[in-house]
Design an enzyme around this catalytic site. Structure first.
Site, PDB file in Angstrom:
ATOM      1  N   THR A  26       0.847  -1.204   0.000  1.00  0.00           N
ATOM      2  CA  THR A  26       0.000   0.000   0.000  1.00  0.00           C
ATOM      3  C   THR A  26       0.879   1.249   0.000  1.00  0.00           C
ATOM      4  OG1 THR A  26      -1.744  -1.140   1.210  1.00  0.00           O
ATOM      5  CG2 THR A  26      -1.716   1.253   1.408  1.00  0.00           C
ATOM      6  N   SER A  28       1.965   5.338  -2.005  1.00  0.00           N
ATOM      7  CA  SER A  28       2.152   6.017  -3.292  1.00  0.00           C
ATOM      8  C   SER A  28       3.182   5.294  -4.166  1.00  0.00           C
ATOM      9  CB  SER A  28       2.574   7.467  -3.058  1.00  0.00           C
ATOM     10  OG  SER A  28       3.750   7.526  -2.280  1.00  0.00           O
ATOM     11  N   GLY A  80       6.197  -0.791  -0.125  1.00  0.00           N
ATOM     12  CA  GLY A  80       7.042   0.346   0.203  1.00  0.00           C
ATOM     13  C   GLY A  80       7.374   0.360   1.692  1.00  0.00           C
ATOM     14  N   ALA A  81       7.936   1.483   2.146  1.00  0.00           N
ATOM     15  CA  ALA A  81       8.245   1.641   3.574  1.00  0.00           C
ATOM     16  C   ALA A  81       8.394   3.129   3.872  1.00  0.00           C
ATOM     17  CB  ALA A  81       9.521   0.901   3.941  1.00  0.00           C
ATOM     18  N   ASP A  82       8.292   3.452   5.150  1.00  0.00           N
ATOM     19  CA  ASP A  82       8.496   4.838   5.583  1.00  0.00           C
ATOM     20  C   ASP A  82       9.953   5.090   5.957  1.00  0.00           C
ATOM     21  OD1 ASP A  82       5.687   5.718   5.462  1.00  0.00           O
ATOM     22  OD2 ASP A  82       5.427   4.109   6.919  1.00  0.00           O
ATOM     23  N   GLY A  93       3.538   1.626   7.802  1.00  0.00           N
ATOM     24  CA  GLY A  93       2.239   1.925   8.409  1.00  0.00           C
ATOM     25  C   GLY A  93       1.839   3.375   8.303  1.00  0.00           C
ATOM     26  N   GLY A  94       2.669   4.181   7.597  1.00  0.00           N
ATOM     27  CA  GLY A  94       2.279   5.575   7.372  1.00  0.00           C
ATOM     28  C   GLY A  94       0.912   5.652   6.703  1.00  0.00           C
ATOM     29  N   GLU A 101      -0.159  -5.672   6.018  1.00  0.00           N
ATOM     30  CA  GLU A 101       1.178  -5.755   5.409  1.00  0.00           C
ATOM     31  C   GLU A 101       2.028  -6.786   6.136  1.00  0.00           C
ATOM     32  OE1 GLU A 101       1.288  -1.143   3.814  1.00  0.00           O
ATOM     33  OE2 GLU A 101       2.263  -1.620   5.688  1.00  0.00           O
TER      34      GLU A 101
HETATM   35  C1  5RP Z   1       1.468   1.910   4.196  1.00  0.00           C
HETATM   36  C2  5RP Z   1       2.951   1.776   4.178  1.00  0.00           C
HETATM   37  C3  5RP Z   1       3.682   2.378   3.033  1.00  0.00           C
HETATM   38  O1  5RP Z   1       4.478   1.400   2.463  1.00  0.00           O
HETATM   39  C4  5RP Z   1       4.539   3.501   3.520  1.00  0.00           C
HETATM   40  O2  5RP Z   1       3.715   4.421   4.228  1.00  0.00           O
HETATM   41  C5  5RP Z   1       5.253   4.203   2.366  1.00  0.00           C
HETATM   42  O3  5RP Z   1       4.333   4.935   1.626  1.00  0.00           O
HETATM   43  P1  5RP Z   1       4.748   5.754   0.334  1.00  0.00           P
HETATM   44  O4  5RP Z   1       5.094   4.753  -0.714  1.00  0.00           O
HETATM   45  O5  5RP Z   1       3.497   6.541   0.002  1.00  0.00           O
HETATM   46  O6  5RP Z   1       5.894   6.658   0.674  1.00  0.00           O
HETATM   47  O7  5RP Z   1       3.574   1.207   5.040  1.00  0.00           O
HETATM   48  O8  5RP Z   1       0.924   1.402   5.382  1.00  0.00           O
END
Ligand code: 5RP
Length: 221
Positions: A26, A28, A80-82, A93-94, A101
């Site tokens: 999940t 962008s 993805g990841a934060d 989890g952003g 996930e």
């Molecule tokens: C969602 C997530 C996303 O992978 C994380 O927030 C990164 O998001 P983005 O690709 O928009 O930067 O963990 O729960």
């Protein structure tokens, strides 16, 4: 278009096996990945989505979305990841999808994480650590988090896809991600914590603004 995210997403498309069942995360970066997967005309037997938002996007592109209970373990999960550290441990989890996930990552043989270079850190914790909680436990869990030296903030957002709430925990300097993941998991009322440490990524694709992609594998450091 964010060029680093785009570069990482394009590199991930190259890893997808045609006609496989793919775990899809999940956010962008993943939205770019789904668009590029469809643009490359890569057929899937189906996808397991980590959120309702991702499921809708997959459907829009004509991909079938499957229930993890029906698929068995997956060969590959892409998300993805934060934040990511050199050991491929992550804060996620952003976007609020951390629990699903974690489930898909646990059920997948290979977890490929795609990030732009701004997500790389030496020590996790600048990004507020999301913790999904059962609603009635929110204040109790927040008090427990305070004793760990962090500042939990209630996320004013719709409930998660699981009907729960999120505390974003600021000020965590995470020297031992596995230990902290276990401590927070053990607080009654916590559904999951957005630390992916015990089950870190297996491959990390880091995209840069000039289109370059660097790959790190588990065990590289
Ligand atoms: C969602 C997530 C996303 O992978 C994380 O927030 C990164 O998001 P983005 O690709 O928009 O930067 O963990 O729960």
């Amino acid at each position: 278009m964010h060029k680093g995210k785009h570069a990482a997403a394009l590199a991930a498309v190259q890893l997808v096996k045609r006609d496989s069942i793919l775990g899809v995360g999940t956010g962008s970066t993943i939205n770019i990945f789904i668009d590029e997967l469809a643009a490359a005309n890569i057929p899937l037997e189906g996808a397991v989505a980590s959120s309702e938002a991702t499921a809708s996007k997959l459907h829009e592109h004509g991909y079938e979305v499957l229930d993890l209970n029906m698929t068995g373990s997956l060969d590959m999960y892409i998300d993805g990841a934060d934040e990511a550290n050199p050991n491929l441990q992550l804060i996620k989890g952003g976007g609020g999808a951390l629990t699903r996930e974690k489930i898909i990552a646990a059920a997948s043989k290979t977890f490929v994480c795609i990030v732009d270079d701004s997500k790389m850190v030496d020590v996790l914790g600048d990004f507020p650590l999301p913790v999904e909680v059962i609603p009635m436990a929110r204040s109790y869990v927040a008090r427990e988090i305070l004793t760990l030296g962090a500042d939990p903030e209630y996320r004013e957002a719709p409930r998660t896809d699981n009907g729960n709430q999120i505390l974003d925990c600021l000020g965590m300097h995470i020297d031992d991600p596995e230990e902290l993941e276990s401590i927070i998991n053990n607080i009654t009322g916590v559904v999951s914590v957005g630390l992916f440490a015990a089950r870190a990524a297996d491959r990390l694709l880091i995209g840069f603004a000039d289109g370059r992609v660097e790959e790190r594998m588990a065990g590289d450091t």
